[in-house]
Scaffold this active site. Structure first.
Site, PDB file in Angstrom:
ATOM      1  N   ASN A 185       6.088  -4.457   6.786  1.00 58.83           N
ATOM      2  CA  ASN A 185       6.395  -3.091   6.359  1.00 58.83           C
ATOM      3  C   ASN A 185       5.940  -2.156   7.470  1.00 58.83           C
ATOM      4  O   ASN A 185       4.758  -1.870   7.608  1.00 58.83           O
ATOM      5  CB  ASN A 185       5.668  -2.774   5.042  1.00 58.83           C
ATOM      6  CG  ASN A 185       5.881  -1.325   4.617  1.00 58.83           C
ATOM      7  OD1 ASN A 185       6.722  -0.623   5.172  1.00 58.83           O
ATOM      8  ND2 ASN A 185       5.115  -0.878   3.634  1.00 58.83           N
ATOM      9  N   LYS A 222       6.492   0.946   7.799  1.00 60.97           N
ATOM     10  CA  LYS A 222       6.229   2.337   7.384  1.00 60.97           C
ATOM     11  C   LYS A 222       6.925   3.285   8.371  1.00 60.97           C
ATOM     12  O   LYS A 222       8.003   2.963   8.850  1.00 60.97           O
ATOM     13  CB  LYS A 222       4.723   2.586   7.255  1.00 60.97           C
ATOM     14  CG  LYS A 222       4.065   1.490   6.398  1.00 60.97           C
ATOM     15  CD  LYS A 222       2.657   1.752   6.019  1.00 60.97           C
ATOM     16  CE  LYS A 222       2.135   0.605   5.163  1.00 60.97           C
ATOM     17  NZ  LYS A 222       0.784   0.826   4.683  1.00 60.97           N
ATOM     18  N   HIS A 229       5.809   1.461  -3.709  1.00 62.62           N
ATOM     19  CA  HIS A 229       4.668   1.355  -2.796  1.00 62.62           C
ATOM     20  C   HIS A 229       3.661   2.465  -3.121  1.00 62.62           C
ATOM     21  O   HIS A 229       4.045   3.581  -3.464  1.00 62.62           O
ATOM     22  CB  HIS A 229       5.142   1.471  -1.340  1.00 62.62           C
ATOM     23  CG  HIS A 229       4.079   1.081  -0.363  1.00 62.62           C
ATOM     24  ND1 HIS A 229       3.052   1.926  -0.014  1.00 62.62           N
ATOM     25  CD2 HIS A 229       3.869  -0.079   0.298  1.00 62.62           C
ATOM     26  CE1 HIS A 229       2.256   1.306   0.843  1.00 62.62           C
ATOM     27  NE2 HIS A 229       2.727   0.081   1.056  1.00 62.62           N
ATOM     28  N   GLU A 231       2.011   4.357  -1.287  1.00 61.87           N
ATOM     29  CA  GLU A 231       2.193   5.587  -0.496  1.00 61.87           C
ATOM     30  C   GLU A 231       3.302   6.455  -1.090  1.00 61.87           C
ATOM     31  O   GLU A 231       3.260   7.677  -0.983  1.00 61.87           O
ATOM     32  CB  GLU A 231       2.460   5.231   0.974  1.00 61.87           C
ATOM     33  CG  GLU A 231       1.180   4.729   1.638  1.00 61.87           C
ATOM     34  CD  GLU A 231       1.381   3.773   2.797  1.00 61.87           C
ATOM     35  OE1 GLU A 231       2.502   3.667   3.313  1.00 61.87           O
ATOM     36  OE2 GLU A 231       0.389   3.112   3.172  1.00 61.87           O
ATOM     37  N   GLU A 246      -1.087  -4.757  -3.952  1.00 60.92           N
ATOM     38  CA  GLU A 246      -1.638  -4.019  -2.822  1.00 60.92           C
ATOM     39  C   GLU A 246      -2.718  -3.068  -3.324  1.00 60.92           C
ATOM     40  O   GLU A 246      -2.412  -1.937  -3.724  1.00 60.92           O
ATOM     41  CB  GLU A 246      -0.537  -3.210  -2.121  1.00 60.92           C
ATOM     42  CG  GLU A 246       0.584  -4.059  -1.559  1.00 60.92           C
ATOM     43  CD  GLU A 246       1.242  -3.381  -0.364  1.00 60.92           C
ATOM     44  OE1 GLU A 246       1.524  -4.080   0.605  1.00 60.92           O
ATOM     45  OE2 GLU A 246       1.448  -2.155  -0.397  1.00 60.92           O
ATOM     46  N   GLY A 281      -4.575   0.088   4.924  1.00 61.95           N
ATOM     47  CA  GLY A 281      -4.826   0.889   6.119  1.00 61.95           C
ATOM     48  C   GLY A 281      -6.293   1.260   6.298  1.00 61.95           C
ATOM     49  O   GLY A 281      -6.630   2.137   7.086  1.00 61.95           O
ATOM     50  N   SER A 302      -4.579  -4.544   4.638  1.00 58.72           N
ATOM     51  CA  SER A 302      -5.376  -4.957   5.798  1.00 58.72           C
ATOM     52  C   SER A 302      -5.355  -6.463   6.035  1.00 58.72           C
ATOM     53  O   SER A 302      -6.369  -7.051   6.417  1.00 58.72           O
ATOM     54  CB  SER A 302      -6.807  -4.434   5.683  1.00 58.72           C
ATOM     55  OG  SER A 302      -6.794  -3.013   5.681  1.00 58.72           O
TER      56      SER A 302
HETATM   57  P1  13P Z   1      -1.962  -2.398   5.936  1.00 60.05           P
HETATM   58  O1  13P Z   1      -1.654  -3.842   6.256  1.00 60.05           O
HETATM   59  O2  13P Z   1      -1.801  -1.493   7.128  1.00 60.05           O
HETATM   60  O3  13P Z   1      -3.260  -2.240   5.221  1.00 60.05           O
HETATM   61  O4  13P Z   1      -0.815  -1.928   4.919  1.00 60.05           O
HETATM   62  C1  13P Z   1      -0.512  -2.705   3.806  1.00 60.05           C
HETATM   63  C2  13P Z   1       0.710  -2.173   3.182  1.00 60.05           C
HETATM   64  O5  13P Z   1       0.711  -1.084   2.637  1.00 60.05           O
HETATM   65  C3  13P Z   1       1.927  -2.981   3.269  1.00 60.05           C
HETATM   66  O6  13P Z   1       2.939  -2.473   2.477  1.00 60.05           O
END
Ligand code: 13P
Length: 251
Positions: free
Chosen positions: A10, A12, A95, A97, A167, A173, A213
């Site tokens: 992903n 982003k 997601h 976010e 997640e 992140g 992460s």
């Molecule tokens: P990170 O791997 O950067 O923590 O992000 C995870 C994520 O949100 C994948 O969709």
């Protein structure tokens, strides 16, 4: 029940088209093992470019979001119908976010799931609790509600096409990842909820990915957990070499 691992990138809102094309060329050249399915989630505008560039068969392509509506006056949105018509295979739905920054509710996410399936996309349904919920020990209640109010509106036939991604928001992140024990515990809980709602067979077949992460140095113990069927990788997926080593960790 053996489920093939799935490792997804992903990206982003990262990478230029040029960087994305370089990443794809490097991964295509080095992705020689077929022990896992691989799905790439770039920004909308690059999906078809990258699909055209890619000569192989192992990588499938997905979008990071889709609209809850089929068509209409929604400036800036992209519908599941449009994604399907462009030949996209997967779509991420719900997601954290999107939930946090764009106010997506469980109800909207339910509609997105329905739209995705109607247009023959495979949804990756995301769930997971924030830190204060985990600290209060209420993570199962919280995730259970996300499942009940969105995912469990699907029929047994529909849910067979869904992948779940757990997640935990506190691990996204942040550099802090869930321990294999924490991941396994929640994945087993989610699978148990699916079994209760649908059947043991469906629960045994559905893939549950871990995201938060996940990196080359912690992927192996996470993927070794019996209920962890791969990963939805954010930051570490931006570097082709790191992503390839996470794919290898799923072996
Ligand atoms: P990170 O791997 O950067 O923590 O992000 C995870 C994520 O949100 C994948 O969709």
């Amino acid at each position: 029940m053996s489920r093939k691992k799935l490792i997804a990138a992903n990206w982003k809102m990262n990478l230029t088209l040029e960087q994305a094309a370089e990443w794809l060329a490097e991964v295509e050249e080095n992705l020689l093992e077929h022990h896992a399915d691989v799905v790439l989630f770039p920004s909308f505008i690059y999906i078809t470019d990258l699909m055209d560039l890619y000569q192989g068969e192992q990588i499938l392509f997905g979008a990071q979001n889709c609209s809850h509506l089929e068509t209409g006056a929604l400036t800036g949105e992209v519908s599941a119908m449009q994604l399907g018509s462009a030949g996209v295979d997967y779509v991420i739905v719900g997601h954290s976010e999107r939930r946090i920054h764009f106010g997506e509710t469980n109800e909207a996410i339910k509609q997105k799931l329905k739209m995705a399936l109607k247009h023959e996309l495979f949804p990756v349904f995301c769930c997971g609790e924030p830190l204060d919920v985990r600290n209060a020990g209420k993570q199962e209640e919280y995730v259970s509600r996300q499942l009940t109010e969105s995912l469990f509106a699907l029929s047994a036939d529909e849910i067979a096409d869904v992948t779940i991604a757990y997640e935990p928001v506190w691990a996204i992140g942040t550099g802090v990842n869930a321990t294999p024990e924490q991941a396994q515990e929640m994945h087993a809980f989610i699978r148990q909820q699916v079994a209760k709602k649908y059947s043991g067979k469906i629960a045994g077949e559905i893939r549950i990915l871990y995201g938060g992460s996940c990196k080359p140095d912690n992927a192996k113990p996470l993927f070794a957990c019996p209920d962890v069927d791969g990963g939805l990788i954010g930051g570490a997926s931006l570097n082709a070499e790191d992503f390839l080593s996470i794919v290898m960790a799923a072996k």
